[in-house]
Scaffold this active site. Structure first.
Site, PDB file in Angstrom:
ATOM      1  N   GLN A  22       0.798  -1.217   0.000  1.00  0.00           N
ATOM      2  CA  GLN A  22       0.000   0.000   0.000  1.00  0.00           C
ATOM      3  C   GLN A  22       0.838   1.278   0.000  1.00  0.00           C
ATOM      4  OE1 GLN A  22      -2.677  -1.878   3.204  1.00  0.00           O
ATOM      5  NE2 GLN A  22      -4.054  -0.467   2.176  1.00  0.00           N
ATOM      6  N   ARG A  27       3.521  -0.299  13.001  1.00  0.00           N
ATOM      7  CA  ARG A  27       3.162  -1.595  12.413  1.00  0.00           C
ATOM      8  C   ARG A  27       3.402  -1.526  10.906  1.00  0.00           C
ATOM      9  NH1 ARG A  27      -2.314  -4.017  10.803  1.00  0.00           N
ATOM     10  NH2 ARG A  27      -1.701  -6.160  10.364  1.00  0.00           N
ATOM     11  N   HIS A  61       0.987  -9.442   4.400  1.00  0.00           N
ATOM     12  CA  HIS A  61      -0.199  -8.568   4.358  1.00  0.00           C
ATOM     13  C   HIS A  61      -0.713  -8.512   2.908  1.00  0.00           C
ATOM     14  CE1 HIS A  61      -2.213  -4.880   6.368  1.00  0.00           C
ATOM     15  NE2 HIS A  61      -2.785  -4.998   5.180  1.00  0.00           N
ATOM     16  N   ASN A  64      -1.982 -11.034   7.925  1.00  0.00           N
ATOM     17  CA  ASN A  64      -2.981 -10.001   8.176  1.00  0.00           C
ATOM     18  C   ASN A  64      -4.347 -10.420   7.637  1.00  0.00           C
ATOM     19  OD1 ASN A  64      -3.758  -7.101   8.820  1.00  0.00           O
ATOM     20  ND2 ASN A  64      -4.329  -7.230   6.660  1.00  0.00           N
ATOM     21  N   GLU A  65      -5.349 -10.398   8.500  1.00  0.00           N
ATOM     22  CA  GLU A  65      -6.749 -10.598   8.111  1.00  0.00           C
ATOM     23  C   GLU A  65      -6.976 -11.773   7.158  1.00  0.00           C
ATOM     24  OE1 GLU A  65      -8.443  -6.934   6.640  1.00  0.00           O
ATOM     25  OE2 GLU A  65      -8.547  -6.086   8.647  1.00  0.00           O
ATOM     26  N   ASN A  89      -8.233  -5.892  13.925  1.00  0.00           N
ATOM     27  CA  ASN A  89      -8.445  -4.683  13.133  1.00  0.00           C
ATOM     28  C   ASN A  89      -9.929  -4.366  13.262  1.00  0.00           C
ATOM     29  OD1 ASN A  89      -5.813  -4.959  12.354  1.00  0.00           O
ATOM     30  ND2 ASN A  89      -6.255  -5.573  10.242  1.00  0.00           N
ATOM     31  N   TYR A 128     -12.968  -1.521  12.741  1.00  0.00           N
ATOM     32  CA  TYR A 128     -13.348  -0.249  12.110  1.00  0.00           C
ATOM     33  C   TYR A 128     -14.789   0.134  12.370  1.00  0.00           C
ATOM     34  CZ  TYR A 128      -9.029  -0.191   9.389  1.00  0.00           C
ATOM     35  OH  TYR A 128      -7.714  -0.137   9.009  1.00  0.00           O
ATOM     36  N   GLU A 177      -5.385  -2.239  14.022  1.00  0.00           N
ATOM     37  CA  GLU A 177      -5.864  -1.200  13.097  1.00  0.00           C
ATOM     38  C   GLU A 177      -7.178  -0.631  13.605  1.00  0.00           C
ATOM     39  OE1 GLU A 177      -6.297  -2.180   8.889  1.00  0.00           O
ATOM     40  OE2 GLU A 177      -4.484  -3.427   8.999  1.00  0.00           O
ATOM     41  N   TRP A 183      -4.919   3.230  11.751  1.00  0.00           N
ATOM     42  CA  TRP A 183      -4.762   3.094  10.311  1.00  0.00           C
ATOM     43  C   TRP A 183      -5.212   4.408   9.718  1.00  0.00           C
ATOM     44  CZ3 TRP A 183      -2.544  -0.692   7.444  1.00  0.00           C
ATOM     45  CH2 TRP A 183      -2.614  -0.510   6.048  1.00  0.00           C
ATOM     46  N   GLU A 231      -5.635   1.903  -1.352  1.00  0.00           N
ATOM     47  CA  GLU A 231      -6.633   1.150  -0.594  1.00  0.00           C
ATOM     48  C   GLU A 231      -7.221   0.034  -1.470  1.00  0.00           C
ATOM     49  OE1 GLU A 231      -7.408   1.004   2.606  1.00  0.00           O
ATOM     50  OE2 GLU A 231      -9.011  -0.421   2.149  1.00  0.00           O
ATOM     51  N   TRP A 232      -6.377  -0.919  -1.850  1.00  0.00           N
ATOM     52  CA  TRP A 232      -6.796  -2.110  -2.574  1.00  0.00           C
ATOM     53  C   TRP A 232      -7.765  -1.779  -3.713  1.00  0.00           C
ATOM     54  CZ3 TRP A 232      -2.979  -4.893  -1.179  1.00  0.00           C
ATOM     55  CH2 TRP A 232      -2.503  -4.845   0.110  1.00  0.00           C
ATOM     56  N   PHE A 252      -7.514   7.182   4.657  1.00  0.00           N
ATOM     57  CA  PHE A 252      -7.547   6.934   6.097  1.00  0.00           C
ATOM     58  C   PHE A 252      -6.424   7.665   6.847  1.00  0.00           C
ATOM     59  CE2 PHE A 252      -9.792   3.256   4.416  1.00  0.00           C
ATOM     60  CZ  PHE A 252     -10.719   2.916   5.391  1.00  0.00           C
TER      61      PHE A 252
HETATM   62  C1  NOJ Z   1      -7.640  -3.581   6.617  1.00  0.00           C
HETATM   63  C2  NOJ Z   1      -6.320  -3.893   5.963  1.00  0.00           C
HETATM   64  O1  NOJ Z   1      -5.449  -4.596   6.803  1.00  0.00           O
HETATM   65  C3  NOJ Z   1      -5.653  -2.699   5.333  1.00  0.00           C
HETATM   66  O2  NOJ Z   1      -4.798  -3.188   4.359  1.00  0.00           O
HETATM   67  C4  NOJ Z   1      -6.700  -1.747   4.795  1.00  0.00           C
HETATM   68  O3  NOJ Z   1      -6.131  -0.737   4.042  1.00  0.00           O
HETATM   69  C5  NOJ Z   1      -7.466  -1.176   5.956  1.00  0.00           C
HETATM   70  N1  NOJ Z   1      -8.053  -2.240   6.736  1.00  0.00           N
HETATM   71  C6  NOJ Z   1      -8.542  -0.170   5.576  1.00  0.00           C
HETATM   72  O4  NOJ Z   1      -9.469  -0.762   4.758  1.00  0.00           O
END
Ligand code: NOJ
Length: 532
Positions: free
Chosen positions: A62, A118, A163, A208-209, A349, A351, A413, A462, A469-470, A478
């Site tokens: 990222q 992190r 990640h 990660n996740e 994480n 949100y 996060e 975060w 952002e993917w 963010f």
């Molecule tokens: C989850 C992910 O770990 C991270 O890569 C992503 O950018 C953030 N949350 C926000 O969506």
């Protein structure tokens, strides 16, 4: 050293306990409304335990850019984002150019007053061909420079080994996480990380996740390798009911093998800790109906416990065993032995909070009525419309605390992006009052959870700076810092000043109080009800 013994439990005094009890009564009475007081509660760093880690979080793909420099190979994301016709118009070839600007970024972090950072390691930079080639010395040097520069500033590196990004060759050769061979690849990668960086890195998280990745890559087909089937998406290959379970199974076993290796060969000498990070939304029943309550509890099991039950207890959650047939993989007795207890701490994480609606007794759209969805339809926010529900932080921590016997936890996060259309003017983006209010409210909620005895050891916002952002590209933001996409200049937002004040000046910890007069509108989870 700033890190501390994970076995030392926090003590809760009786006065604190009484206060917590009162807070509990108060919050349960308000459990279905957004509490203004909750959002406006003052928050100070001194409300957190001594040695608590406060940092920002990022990930390699990222922010780094330099996608083909110094021996790095193409990753799954590099390739995905260059497929002609793929909906992603943006890529992270350059991203924030952190690869060349890491010193400036570490200076920025230092100026904020964080004591931890992190980050994640790009697999394709360190091992461009996985086990099929050599270690890339320039990749090792790059992360050594980062780790050393952080330590010089007194910032603890908190490292995610994987990640979302890995060498494309592993996808091409055997289908990455759908194959058990990926487990050995991951062990090899992790081993190289421990060998090269473990003398200085004391906090490791393996993957990660994995829960979100399995879902995005193999159920919805939005992340590479873009597998899915109807009704979850329209991909050319995939099986949304099955493949997420297989990918997750391989990730869990890969994690457990890495922990075994770390404990047998590195931990005693290096003195670090190893954990795993999940995407942990909180779920609330859509109605007071018992069926929706059960749906909310299933959603937690199918999302959060899906990852942590195996790592703590050695098997998938009973809730999942109950609703899945033979498609839910089994751990052999030998695997169960080493997967059980394979984390020293839990990373979450968090949100937002979503509503859950029962799909066993009533009909649901978008595959809510499938076992892979836990027979629950979730008020899917998607990134652009996160609901701001600060109490969700306390609730998810409480859930994890109860289910996993108050194991040490880190909030790895937590952060806020405005919906895309709100962030068009640069001046508005820099004047990010909502982000400040978000972090204040979620931190206050976290502090309540800690007062209630939860063993939380750190909080990572975060993110340091707006980044890739993917599938949303650069449209979601963010960061505490704005990035001018032309010049890549880092420009502090108001929230950077707030975070700095929060961290460095306890007597001014209510700096954002000066923004209190602003009309901060928290997006209401309640509004979503009408749509479900
Ligand atoms: C989850 C992910 O770990 C991270 O890569 C992503 O950018 C953030 N949350 C926000 O969506």
């Amino acid at each position: 050293m700033l890190y501390h013994n994970l076995n030392t439990k926090m003590k809760v005094g009786s006065a604190q306990f009484y206060l917590s009890f009162l807070l509990f009564l108060f919050s349960s009475a308000h459990s279905h409304v957004e509490s203004f007081n909750e959002e406006k509660e003052d928050i100070k760093r001194s409300q957190f335990p001594d040695g608590f880690l406060f940092g920002t979080a990022t990930s390699s793909y990222q922010i780094e850019g330099a996608f083909l420099e110094d021996g790095k190979s193409l990753s799954n994301w590099d390739v995905f984002n260059h497929i002609p016709g793929v909906k992603n118009v943006e890529n992270a070839d350059i991203a924030n150019d952190h690869y060349h600007r890491y010193l400036e970024d570490i200076e920025i972090m230092d100026s904020l007053g964080v004591n931890a950072y992190r980050l994640s390691i790009s697999w394709a930079r360190v091992l461009p061909r996985g086990r099929f080639g050599e270690v890339n010395p320039t990749g090792i040097i790059f992360y050594n420079k980062i780790i050393d520069s952080l330590l010089l500033k007194g910032i603890v590196p908190f490292v995610t080994i994987h990640h979302h990004d890995f060498p494309q060759e592993l996808e091409d050769r055997y289908g990455s996480w759908l194959s058990p061979l990926m487990q050995e690849e991951f062990v090899f990668f992790a081993q190289n990380c421990f060998k090269s960086f473990g003398d200085r890195v004391k906090y490791w998280t393996t993957i990660n996740e994995p829960n979100l990745f399995s879902e995005m890559a193999y159920k919805k087909g939005k992340y590479p390798p873009a597998h899915c089937s109807k009704p979850f998406g329209n991909c050319s290959v995939g099986n949304s009911d099955l493949e997420p379970l297989i990918a997750m199974h391989n990730m869990l076993l890969a994690h457990a093998k890495v922990t075994k290796l770390y404990r047998e060969r590195f931990q005693a000498k290096q003195g670090g800790f190893i954990g795993m990070v999940v995407c942990a939304f909180m779920y609330e029943p859509l109605t007071d109906n018992e069926l929706d309550r059960e749906a909310a509890s299933r959603a937690l099991a199918f999302k959060v416990a899906w990852t942590f039950d195996p790592l703590v207890f050695g098997d998938y959650p009973p809730e999942m065993r109950r609703y899945h047939g033979s498609e839910l993989p089994r751990f052999s007795p030998e695997e169960a032995k080493y997967i059980k207890g394979s984390i020293d701490f839990i990373g979450i994480n968090h949100y937002s909070t979503q509503y859950a609606k029962d799909c066993i007794h009533s009909s649901c759209i978008q595959g809510g009525d499938r076992a892979i969805s836990g027979f629950a339809y979730l008020a899917m926010t998607g990134m652009p419309t996160f609901f701001v529900v600060p109490r969700g932080m306390e609730e998810i921590i409480e859930y994890v605390k109860k289910r996993y016997h108050n194991m040490p936890m880190f909030v790895t996060e937590n952060g806020y992006s405005p919906p895309k259309q709100e962030a068009e003017q640069v001046q508005d983006q820099l004047h990010d009052v909502k982000r400040i209010e978000f972090h204040k409210a979620y931190l206050a909620s976290l502090a309540r959870a800690i007062r209630n005895g939860a063993d939380v050891r750190g909080y990572f916002a975060w993110t340091l700076m707006d980044n890739y952002e993917w599938v949303e590209g650069y449209s979601l933001k963010f960061g505490f810092y704005y990035i001018d996409r032309q010049t890549l200049k880092r420009i502090p937002k108001l929230s950077a000043r707030w975070f700095q004040n929060f961290l460095t000046n306890s007597s001014h910890s209510n700096e954002a109080g000066s923004f209190k007069g602003q009309n901060v509108i928290f997006s209401g989870l309640e509004d979503k009800k009408a749509e479900m």
